[in-house]
Design a protein around this motif. Structure first.
Motif, PDB file in Angstrom:
ATOM      1  N   ALA A  68       0.215  -8.865 -29.632  1.00 41.98           N
ATOM      2  CA  ALA A  68       0.660  -8.270 -28.373  1.00 41.98           C
ATOM      3  C   ALA A  68       0.526  -6.756 -28.455  1.00 41.98           C
ATOM      4  N   LEU A  69      -0.184  -6.182 -27.495  1.00 40.98           N
ATOM      5  CA  LEU A  69      -0.260  -4.727 -27.375  1.00 40.98           C
ATOM      6  C   LEU A  69       0.677  -4.342 -26.247  1.00 40.98           C
ATOM      7  N   SER A  70       1.810  -3.759 -26.599  1.00 40.13           N
ATOM      8  CA  SER A  70       2.862  -3.499 -25.620  1.00 40.13           C
ATOM      9  C   SER A  70       3.009  -2.006 -25.353  1.00 40.13           C
ATOM     10  N   PHE A  71       3.210  -1.672 -24.082  1.00 39.81           N
ATOM     11  CA  PHE A  71       3.320  -0.268 -23.690  1.00 39.81           C
ATOM     12  C   PHE A  71       4.140  -0.160 -22.407  1.00 39.81           C
ATOM     13  N   PRO A  72       4.885   0.940 -22.225  1.00 38.49           N
ATOM     14  CA  PRO A  72       5.637   1.132 -20.982  1.00 38.49           C
ATOM     15  C   PRO A  72       4.676   1.341 -19.817  1.00 38.49           C
ATOM     16  N   GLU A  73       5.054   0.857 -18.644  1.00 32.47           N
ATOM     17  CA  GLU A  73       4.217   1.066 -17.464  1.00 32.47           C
ATOM     18  C   GLU A  73       4.064   2.560 -17.214  1.00 32.47           C
ATOM     19  N   HIS A  74       2.814   2.983 -17.047  1.00 29.17           N
ATOM     20  CA  HIS A  74       2.521   4.400 -16.854  1.00 29.17           C
ATOM     21  C   HIS A  74       1.333   4.509 -15.908  1.00 29.17           C
ATOM     22  N   PRO A  75       1.424   5.334 -14.853  1.00 31.01           N
ATOM     23  CA  PRO A  75       0.356   5.396 -13.848  1.00 31.01           C
ATOM     24  C   PRO A  75      -1.004   5.819 -14.388  1.00 31.01           C
ATOM     25  N   LYS A  76      -1.026   6.539 -15.512  1.00 26.83           N
ATOM     26  CA  LYS A  76      -2.299   7.034 -16.036  1.00 26.83           C
ATOM     27  C   LYS A  76      -2.768   6.283 -17.285  1.00 26.83           C
ATOM     28  N   PHE A  77      -2.077   5.212 -17.630  1.00 26.15           N
ATOM     29  CA  PHE A  77      -2.400   4.533 -18.887  1.00 26.15           C
ATOM     30  C   PHE A  77      -3.844   4.044 -18.921  1.00 26.15           C
ATOM     31  N   PHE A  78      -4.267   3.326 -17.879  1.00 26.08           N
ATOM     32  CA  PHE A  78      -5.603   2.736 -17.879  1.00 26.08           C
ATOM     33  C   PHE A  78      -6.684   3.690 -17.376  1.00 26.08           C
ATOM     34  N   THR A  79      -6.318   4.922 -17.086  1.00 26.94           N
ATOM     35  CA  THR A  79      -7.318   5.912 -16.680  1.00 26.94           C
ATOM     36  C   THR A  79      -7.449   7.031 -17.709  1.00 26.94           C
ATOM     37  N   THR A  80      -6.747   6.889 -18.818  1.00 32.12           N
ATOM     38  CA  THR A  80      -6.794   7.896 -19.878  1.00 32.12           C
ATOM     39  C   THR A  80      -7.730   7.431 -20.993  1.00 32.12           C
ATOM     40  N   THR A  81      -8.722   8.257 -21.299  1.00 33.32           N
ATOM     41  CA  THR A  81      -9.729   7.888 -22.305  1.00 33.32           C
ATOM     42  C   THR A  81      -9.097   7.559 -23.651  1.00 33.32           C
ATOM     43  N   TYR A  82      -8.091   8.324 -24.030  1.00 32.35           N
ATOM     44  CA  TYR A  82      -7.438   8.120 -25.327  1.00 32.35           C
ATOM     45  C   TYR A  82      -6.886   6.704 -25.456  1.00 32.35           C
ATOM     46  N   THR A 102      -3.157  -9.754 -26.380  1.00 28.67           N
ATOM     47  CA  THR A 102      -2.433  -9.858 -25.120  1.00 28.67           C
ATOM     48  C   THR A 102      -1.853  -8.497 -24.759  1.00 28.67           C
ATOM     49  N   LEU A 103      -2.212  -7.982 -23.576  1.00 24.91           N
ATOM     50  CA  LEU A 103      -1.672  -6.706 -23.114  1.00 24.91           C
ATOM     51  C   LEU A 103      -0.390  -6.962 -22.338  1.00 24.91           C
ATOM     52  N   ILE A 104       0.675  -6.289 -22.736  1.00 25.64           N
ATOM     53  CA  ILE A 104       1.977  -6.487 -22.093  1.00 25.64           C
ATOM     54  C   ILE A 104       2.561  -5.136 -21.702  1.00 25.64           C
ATOM     55  N   SER A 105       2.741  -4.935 -20.406  1.00 21.29           N
ATOM     56  CA  SER A 105       3.358  -3.688 -19.948  1.00 21.29           C
ATOM     57  C   SER A 105       4.858  -3.885 -19.806  1.00 21.29           C
ATOM     58  N   LEU A 106       5.596  -2.858 -20.164  1.00 19.60           N
ATOM     59  CA  LEU A 106       7.058  -2.907 -20.151  1.00 19.60           C
ATOM     60  C   LEU A 106       7.575  -2.279 -18.862  1.00 19.60           C
ATOM     61  N   ASP A 107       8.339  -3.024 -18.091  1.00 16.30           N
ATOM     62  CA  ASP A 107       8.928  -2.480 -16.865  1.00 16.30           C
ATOM     63  C   ASP A 107      10.290  -1.888 -17.212  1.00 16.30           C
ATOM     64  N   GLN A 108      10.300  -0.605 -17.505  1.00 17.54           N
ATOM     65  CA  GLN A 108      11.536   0.040 -17.943  1.00 17.54           C
ATOM     66  C   GLN A 108      12.566   0.152 -16.827  1.00 17.54           C
ATOM     67  N   THR A 109      12.104   0.094 -15.576  1.00 14.51           N
ATOM     68  CA  THR A 109      13.051   0.169 -14.460  1.00 14.51           C
ATOM     69  C   THR A 109      13.946  -1.066 -14.425  1.00 14.51           C
ATOM     70  N   LYS A 110      13.488  -2.154 -15.059  1.00 16.36           N
ATOM     71  CA  LYS A 110      14.284  -3.381 -15.121  1.00 16.36           C
ATOM     72  C   LYS A 110      14.963  -3.542 -16.479  1.00 16.36           C
ATOM     73  N   GLY A 111      14.855  -2.507 -17.297  1.00 16.50           N
ATOM     74  CA  GLY A 111      15.523  -2.541 -18.591  1.00 16.50           C
ATOM     75  C   GLY A 111      14.867  -3.427 -19.625  1.00 16.50           C
ATOM     76  N   GLU A 112      13.575  -3.725 -19.450  1.00 20.84           N
ATOM     77  CA  GLU A 112      12.888  -4.571 -20.425  1.00 20.84           C
ATOM     78  C   GLU A 112      12.757  -3.857 -21.767  1.00 20.84           C
ATOM     79  N   SER A 113      12.845  -4.625 -22.846  1.00 18.28           N
ATOM     80  CA  SER A 113      12.694  -4.071 -24.186  1.00 18.28           C
ATOM     81  C   SER A 113      11.525  -4.755 -24.887  1.00 18.28           C
ATOM     82  N   TYR A 114      11.053  -4.140 -25.960  1.00 19.88           N
ATOM     83  CA  TYR A 114       9.947  -4.718 -26.720  1.00 19.88           C
ATOM     84  C   TYR A 114      10.346  -6.070 -27.315  1.00 19.88           C
ATOM     85  N   TYR A 115      11.589  -6.181 -27.733  1.00 19.06           N
ATOM     86  CA  TYR A 115      12.045  -7.450 -28.309  1.00 19.06           C
ATOM     87  C   TYR A 115      12.071  -8.549 -27.248  1.00 19.06           C
ATOM     88  N   GLN A 116      12.501  -8.200 -26.044  1.00 20.31           N
ATOM     89  CA  GLN A 116      12.541  -9.185 -24.967  1.00 20.31           C
ATOM     90  C   GLN A 116      11.149  -9.726 -24.643  1.00 20.31           C
TER      91      GLN A 116
END
Length: 205
Positions: A68-82, A102-116
């Motif tokens: 699982a490749l997990s990351f917080p939702e970010h508007p520029k994530f998929f448009t950033t070359t890095y 598996t790509l998994i984005s974290l919805d921090q506005t709902k309090g999601e955690s990496y463990y969840q």
């Protein structure tokens, strides 16, 4: 062996996009099935209600070949070359070791955690790209450790816990860059900073 009467092995095969014979091999615990195909069939079987003993045992044991490749939702994530380069590198490594990604984005506005999300997606191998350095994820990290989830963090982790990280040596990088500029005769050297709230920004300055 128990399963819902309305769900058959043909249903599993149809939803997984494989032949019924392939689905049957997985249900019967045959060894000659590619790991990624096996994982896909098991997930589909559990999702649509074909809950045989082998499906439940495999899912509960968390014996999944998926990373699982997990990351917080970010508007520029998929448009950033890095970040795209990171994903490509991780994907290549997964292919080398016959693991799905598996790509998994974290919805921090709902309090999601990496463990969840690790529990939700039934993975025990996680790569975390921490793009929000202002958020304290120390509890997430402790939960992952307590849950025996194997994980590594891309970029620096500012917390006190000992974790596996993959990051850049900013001090050495800046030093090498300055030495190169000076060797070329440059004396007026500017610096364009990135995110001031990042773990890397202050070190590069």
């Amino acid at each position: 062996m128990t399963k819902k009467a309305s769900v058959t092995i043909k249903d599993v095969a149809k939803h997984a996009g494989v032949k019924p014979s392939a689905a049957l091999l997985v249900i019967n615990e045959a060894k000659n099935v590619p790991p990624r195909t096996r994982e896909k069939i098991l997930r589909v079987a559990a999702k649509i209600g074909y809950e045989t003993d082998v499906v439940m045992r495999s899912l509960k044991s968390r014996a999944s070949p998926s990373v699982a490749l997990s990351f917080p939702e970010h508007p520029k994530f998929f448009t950033t070359t890095y970040f795209m380069m990171l994903i490509k590198g991780i994907q290549n490594a997964c292919k080398k070791y016959d693991r799905s990604l598996t790509l998994i984005s974290l919805d921090q506005t709902k309090g999601e955690s990496y463990y969840q999300v690790s529990k939700k997606w039934l993975v025990n191998l996680m790569v975390i790209i921490n793009v929000d350095y202002t958020r304290d994820i120390s509890k997430d990290i402790q939960d992952l450790k307590n849950g025996n989830i194997n994980f590594s963090i891309i970029t620096k982790y500012p917390g006190k816990e000992k974790v596996n990280t993959v990051c850049v040596d900013n001090y050495e990088g800046v030093k090498l860059a300055l030495e190169q500029f000076v060797s070329l005769g440059h004396r007026r050297i500017g610096f364009v900073s990135g995110n001031a709230n990042s773990a890397d920004g202050p070190e590069r300055l």
